[in-house]
Scaffold this motif. Structure first.
Motif, short mmCIF file in Angstrom:
data_model
loop_
_atom_site.label_atom_id
_atom_site.label_comp_id
_atom_site.label_asym_id
_atom_site.label_seq_id
_atom_site.Cartn_x
_atom_site.Cartn_y
_atom_site.Cartn_z
N PRO A 110 0.81 -1.22 0.00
CA PRO A 110 0.00 0.00 0.00
C PRO A 110 0.84 1.27 0.00
CG PRO A 110 0.11 -0.87 2.22
CD PRO A 110 0.84 -1.86 1.34
N PHE A 111 2.16 1.13 0.11
CA PHE A 111 3.04 2.29 0.18
C PHE A 111 3.44 2.75 -1.22
CE2 PHE A 111 3.82 -0.04 4.15
CZ PHE A 111 3.59 0.97 5.08
N PRO A 112 3.58 4.05 -1.43
CA PRO A 112 4.04 4.54 -2.74
C PRO A 112 5.52 4.21 -2.95
CG PRO A 112 3.92 6.35 -1.18
CD PRO A 112 3.34 5.15 -0.48
N PRO A 113 5.99 4.23 -4.19
CA PRO A 113 7.40 3.94 -4.44
C PRO A 113 8.32 4.94 -3.73
CG PRO A 113 6.14 3.91 -6.48
CD PRO A 113 5.24 4.46 -5.43
N LEU A 114 9.47 4.45 -3.31
CA LEU A 114 10.47 5.34 -2.72
C LEU A 114 10.98 6.32 -3.77
CD1 LEU A 114 12.68 2.88 -0.62
CD2 LEU A 114 10.95 4.47 0.24
N PRO A 115 11.26 7.57 -3.38
CA PRO A 115 11.83 8.52 -4.34
C PRO A 115 13.10 8.01 -5.01
CG PRO A 115 11.09 9.66 -2.37
CD PRO A 115 10.96 8.20 -2.09
N ALA A 116 13.93 7.28 -4.26
CA ALA A 116 15.18 6.77 -4.84
C ALA A 116 14.90 5.78 -5.96
CB ALA A 116 16.04 6.12 -3.76
N ILE A 117 13.84 5.01 -5.83
CA ILE A 117 13.49 4.05 -6.87
C ILE A 117 12.93 4.78 -8.09
CG2 ILE A 117 11.93 2.15 -7.46
CD1 ILE A 117 12.27 1.12 -4.62
N LEU A 118 12.11 5.80 -7.86
CA LEU A 118 11.61 6.60 -8.98
C LEU A 118 12.75 7.29 -9.72
CD1 LEU A 118 8.45 8.20 -7.33
CD2 LEU A 118 8.53 6.32 -8.98
N ASP A 119 13.74 7.77 -8.98
CA ASP A 119 14.89 8.39 -9.62
C ASP A 119 15.66 7.38 -10.47
OD1 ASP A 119 14.26 10.78 -8.42
OD2 ASP A 119 15.73 10.61 -6.81
N ALA A 120 15.79 6.16 -9.98
CA ALA A 120 16.52 5.13 -10.72
C ALA A 120 15.81 4.80 -12.03
CB ALA A 120 16.66 3.88 -9.86
N ILE A 121 14.49 4.73 -11.98
CA ILE A 121 13.73 4.43 -13.19
C ILE A 121 13.82 5.57 -14.19
CG2 ILE A 121 11.41 4.00 -14.08
CD1 ILE A 121 10.77 2.66 -11.44
N ALA A 122 13.88 6.79 -13.70
CA ALA A 122 13.90 7.95 -14.58
C ALA A 122 15.12 7.95 -15.49
CB ALA A 122 13.86 9.23 -13.76
N GLY A 123 16.17 7.26 -15.08
CA GLY A 123 17.38 7.19 -15.91
C GLY A 123 17.36 6.11 -16.96
N SER A 124 16.24 5.40 -17.12
CA SER A 124 16.18 4.29 -18.06
C SER A 124 16.17 4.78 -19.51
CB SER A 124 14.93 3.45 -17.81
OG SER A 124 14.93 2.91 -16.50
N SER A 125 16.76 3.98 -20.37
CA SER A 125 16.77 4.27 -21.80
C SER A 125 15.74 3.38 -22.48
CB SER A 125 18.17 4.00 -22.38
OG SER A 125 19.14 4.81 -21.74
N PHE A 126 14.52 3.90 -22.63
CA PHE A 126 13.44 3.07 -23.15
C PHE A 126 13.61 2.71 -24.62
CE2 PHE A 126 11.73 3.50 -19.20
CZ PHE A 126 11.10 4.71 -18.89
N ASN A 127 14.46 3.44 -25.32
CA ASN A 127 14.66 3.16 -26.74
C ASN A 127 15.65 2.03 -26.98
OD1 ASN A 127 16.58 5.08 -25.67
ND2 ASN A 127 17.43 5.23 -27.74
N ARG A 128 16.27 1.54 -25.93
CA ARG A 128 17.24 0.45 -26.05
C ARG A 128 16.72 -0.79 -25.34
NH1 ARG A 128 20.57 2.21 -30.06
NH2 ARG A 128 21.37 4.30 -29.60
N TYR A 129 17.11 -1.96 -25.83
CA TYR A 129 16.77 -3.20 -25.15
C TYR A 129 17.54 -3.30 -23.83
CZ TYR A 129 14.48 -5.06 -29.34
OH TYR A 129 13.63 -5.26 -30.39
N PRO A 130 16.96 -3.99 -22.85
CA PRO A 130 17.68 -4.18 -21.59
C PRO A 130 18.78 -5.23 -21.73
CG PRO A 130 15.63 -5.42 -21.56
CD PRO A 130 15.63 -4.62 -22.84
N ASP A 131 19.61 -5.32 -20.72
CA ASP A 131 20.58 -6.41 -20.63
C ASP A 131 19.78 -7.71 -20.46
OD1 ASP A 131 22.49 -8.29 -20.00
OD2 ASP A 131 23.04 -7.39 -18.08
N ALA A 132 19.81 -8.56 -21.45
CA ALA A 132 18.98 -9.76 -21.45
C ALA A 132 19.29 -10.69 -20.28
CB ALA A 132 19.14 -10.51 -22.77
N SER A 133 20.51 -10.68 -19.80
CA SER A 133 20.89 -11.57 -18.71
C SER A 133 20.84 -10.90 -17.34
CB SER A 133 22.29 -12.15 -18.96
OG SER A 133 23.24 -11.10 -19.04
N ALA A 134 20.45 -9.61 -17.30
CA ALA A 134 20.36 -8.87 -16.03
C ALA A 134 21.61 -9.07 -15.18
CB ALA A 134 19.11 -9.28 -15.26
N THR A 135 22.76 -8.90 -15.81
CA THR A 135 24.03 -9.26 -15.18
C THR A 135 24.29 -8.50 -13.89
OG1 THR A 135 24.94 -9.75 -17.37
CG2 THR A 135 26.51 -9.49 -15.56
#
Length: 359
Positions: free
Chosen positions: A32-57
């Motif tokens: 029931p808790f909202p996302p932590l600001p630090a997690i929102l900040d981490a997501i904001a840096g994502s490159s949506f135009n690129r594929y992710p690391d397939a192996s999540a190394t």
């Protein structure tokens, strides 16, 4: 065109119903808790135009260091249920059997059917726990996978360490055992099984965890498995490529970086769960000791009527007719509404002696 008849007959997984604006959605075991600001900040840096690391190394490396295993002994997926599907498909097919307690996680039957294997369901005990001796007795030469859910969804009851080790002693080494620990962070019972320390003892054991519940990342879909590398390699072979997105990987890493704050939230939910459980017991409910972020109301044949009472009080829960109702531990404002509704159910059904969930 023709479809596989067993798939055409299969009911798709249905998530918990949404709630109206004046009600509380306690049907999906979400935080029931909202996302932590630090997690929102981490997501904001994502490159949506690129594929992710397939192996999540990076994430797998972090988890491997955390649990003292090698990189290849960690696998990630879009939620732990995706990894369950991959492992079942890797180990079981037509003519094979997958064994699990029932009632348990509602996705299990569908995952087995899609693989082409046959479900073997062993009824849970009246107290909501796995009947492990009966499960051991149900193993045949066709059994390929066994699913064990602790705490069990939806009853919130644990599997105890002694019972699990006795069970594993009866399971052939050739049968894969998947210990589903999606709610492990909410467990307070010292007798509960913890699978990861047992991996060195049982070479046919894989443990599944998730970031969806305690870490509040349900909407990003990232789970993981710890187990023998060759078994996880088989899961990786059956996985849909690139399914763990970059935002999910970034969020999981940020969650681990901010784990103390998130575990404080878990502790708050545990305390809230205890308050709910104590009040329900005082009302007369006979319910399993709750160890997930939810409680189980064993309303039996009266499940649908009881759910209607809850909904009239603004509580949208997960209804499993004719067994009972799973209610997530949610916002603090939802607690009194839930308890008032449960008390009304007790008052209405008190004179019905056959109801299993009332004392």
């Amino acid at each position: 065109m023709k479809l596989r008849p067993e798939i055409a007959a299969l009911q798709p997984y249905r998530q918990g119903r949404p709630a109206a604006a004046d009600a509380y959605k306690l049907s999906s075991n979400e935080s029931p808790f909202p996302p932590l600001p630090a997690i929102l900040d981490a997501i904001a840096g994502s490159s949506f135009n690129r594929y992710p690391d397939a192996s999540a190394t990076v994430l797998r490396t972090r988890l491997a260091e955390r649990f003292g295993v090698t990189l290849d002994e960690v696998h990630t997926g879009s939620g732990s249920v995706a990894i369950l599907q991959q492992l079942i498909q890797a180990a079981a097919g037509p003519g094979d059997e997958v064994l699990y307690a029932w009632r348990s996680f509602e996705a299990y039957p569908g995952l087995v059917t899609v693989s082409g294997a046959t479900s073997v369901q062993v009824p849970i005990r009246a107290d909501g726990t796995h009947d492990l001796p009966a499960m051991a007795a149900a193993i045949t030469d066709r059994t390929r996978v066994i699913l064990v859910c602790s705490p069990n969804n939806p009853t919130s009851a644990i599997v105890r360490t002694d019972d699990f080790t006795a069970f594993m002693a009866a399971v052939p080494d050739t049968v894969l055992v998947l210990l589903d620990e999606a709610y492990a962070e909410f467990v307070t019972d010292p007798d509960a099984v913890h699978g990861i320390p047992l991996l060195t003892t049982y070479p046919n054991l894989v443990v599944l965890r998730t970031f969806s519940k305690a870490y509040g990342l349900a909407g990003l879909r990232v789970g993981y498995a710890i187990g023998p590398a060759y078994i996880l390699d088989a899961a990786r072979s059956t996985a849909i490529p690139l399914s763990v997105t970059e935002p999910a990987q970034r969020a999981a890493l940020a969650a681990l970086d901010n784990e103390p704050q998130l575990l404080e939230r878990v502790q708050t939910l545990i305390e809230r769960r205890t308050r709910i459980e104590d009040a329900l017991t005082a009302q007369g409910w006979r319910m399993p000791a709750a160890q997930g972020n939810f409680v189980w109301l064993p309303a039996g044949e009266h499940t649908t009527a009881a759910a209607e009472v809850l909904e009239a009080h603004g509580i949208v829960a997960r209804v499993f007719h004719p067994d009972g109702i799973r209610v997530s531990v949610g916002e603090p404002e939802s607690v009194e509404k839930l308890l008032d509704a449960a008390a009304e159910v007790v008052e209405t059904l008190r004179e019905t002696p056959e109801i299993a969930g009332l004392g």
